[in-house]
Design an enzyme around this catalytic site. Structure first.
Site, PDB file in Angstrom:
ATOM      1  N   HIS A 158       0.836  -1.204   0.000  1.00 60.53           N
ATOM      2  CA  HIS A 158       0.000   0.000   0.000  1.00 60.53           C
ATOM      3  C   HIS A 158       0.871   1.256   0.000  1.00 60.53           C
ATOM      4  CE1 HIS A 158      -3.314  -2.666   1.011  1.00 60.53           C
ATOM      5  NE2 HIS A 158      -4.169  -1.653   0.973  1.00 60.53           N
ATOM      6  N   ARG A 191      -1.518   2.058   7.350  1.00 61.88           N
ATOM      7  CA  ARG A 191      -1.266   0.625   7.433  1.00 61.88           C
ATOM      8  C   ARG A 191      -0.784   0.228   8.831  1.00 61.88           C
ATOM      9  NH1 ARG A 191      -4.296  -1.661   4.893  1.00 61.88           N
ATOM     10  NH2 ARG A 191      -3.071  -3.537   4.439  1.00 61.88           N
ATOM     11  N   HIS A 197       0.547  -3.527   9.131  1.00 64.65           N
ATOM     12  CA  HIS A 197       1.986  -3.422   8.867  1.00 64.65           C
ATOM     13  C   HIS A 197       2.733  -2.823  10.048  1.00 64.65           C
ATOM     14  CE1 HIS A 197       2.580  -4.589   4.686  1.00 64.65           C
ATOM     15  NE2 HIS A 197       1.472  -3.943   4.363  1.00 64.65           N
ATOM     16  N   ASP A 201       7.944  -1.770   7.773  1.00 64.84           N
ATOM     17  CA  ASP A 201       7.374  -2.188   6.487  1.00 64.84           C
ATOM     18  C   ASP A 201       7.019  -0.959   5.658  1.00 64.84           C
ATOM     19  OD1 ASP A 201       7.426  -4.786   7.517  1.00 64.84           O
ATOM     20  OD2 ASP A 201       5.327  -4.720   8.125  1.00 64.84           O
TER      21      ASP A 201
END
Length: 240
Positions: A158, A191, A197, A201
């Protein structure tokens, strides 16, 4: 007659192949910079960097309770051109759609898919467990969890989408840089907030998108499409 038919078939085949080539990613995953050779590995679970991941995870859980930020993070769980149209059009300064801005749409879509393919190698290699799995807690987006369990956490796909979208939009319309980069940063942070995440990340996603953006500029097909997108933007907004 046979010669004429042969010529017609060859021409039609050439046109078809050309159209197919136009819909292909600008590069294959193997042609993109191999992240295993330059991107740091995800933090070890006993190191200081992972302690920061844990702290950010806890920060994200607090943000879920915010009446504005929590719901936005759920909206940002969407991936693809749909979220680009809905969330990035406003900061970009022009409503994006396949019908109304076909050249910009094509540039963004092919670039996003090319960059996303780049993430497959490190995701598969590391197969990092996601925060909600390690912490044994739910996310803000439970419908995603079944798929996320089968997909490596490092790097964030994303985040790659959001950041490369912002970089491309800034090149098309330099005046939108501050607004669109801020939205892309928020998109990546979402995220962490939903619990999909780790912060590392997301940070890796920004790096991956930047590397992909640089590589795209070595493609003549990309550069040609960028010129078309810039021309379309000026025509639609009447900017010189």
């Amino acid at each position: 007659m046979k010669q004429i038919l042969t010529i017609i078939i060859c021409v039609c085949t050439s046109i078809t192949l050309s159209a197919q080539d136009e819909d292909k990613n600008y590069f294959t995953a193997e042609e993109m910079p191999n992240a295993l050779k330059w991107l740091p590995a995800p933090p070890d679970t006993i190191g200081a960097h992972f302690a920061w991941d844990i702290m950010q995870y806890m920060w994200g859980k607090e943000q879920r309770l915010d009446p504005e930020r929590g719901p936005l993070a759920i909206v940002d769980a969407e991936w693809g051109m749909g979220i680009v149209e809905k969330e990035f059009s406003k900061p970009f300064g022009l409503k994006i759609s396949k019908e109304d801005t076909p050249e910009i749409y094509r540039l963004l879509a092919l670039s996003i898919y090319t960059a996303d393919d780049m993430a497959k190698i490190p995701k598969t290699y590391y197969m990092r467990r996601r925060p909600f799995m390690r912490m044994r807690e739910g996310t803000s987006t439970p419908s995603e969890e079944r798929y996320l369990r089968t997909n490596g956490s490092y790097p964030s796909g994303h985040t790659i989408l959001g950041w490369i979208t912002a970089l491309l939009m800034t090149e098309i319309n330099p005046d939108c840089a501050e607004a669109v980069l801020a939205r892309a940063l928020t998109y990546g942070e979402s995220r962490v907030i939903v619990g999909a995440h780790w912060q590392s990340d997301v940070d890796a996603g920004y790096l991956m998108a930047s590397a992909a953006y640089a590589k795209l500029h070595t493609s003549d097909r990309f550069l040609d499409q960028m010129r078309k997108a810039q021309k379309e933007f000026k025509k639609k907004t009447k900017k010189q």
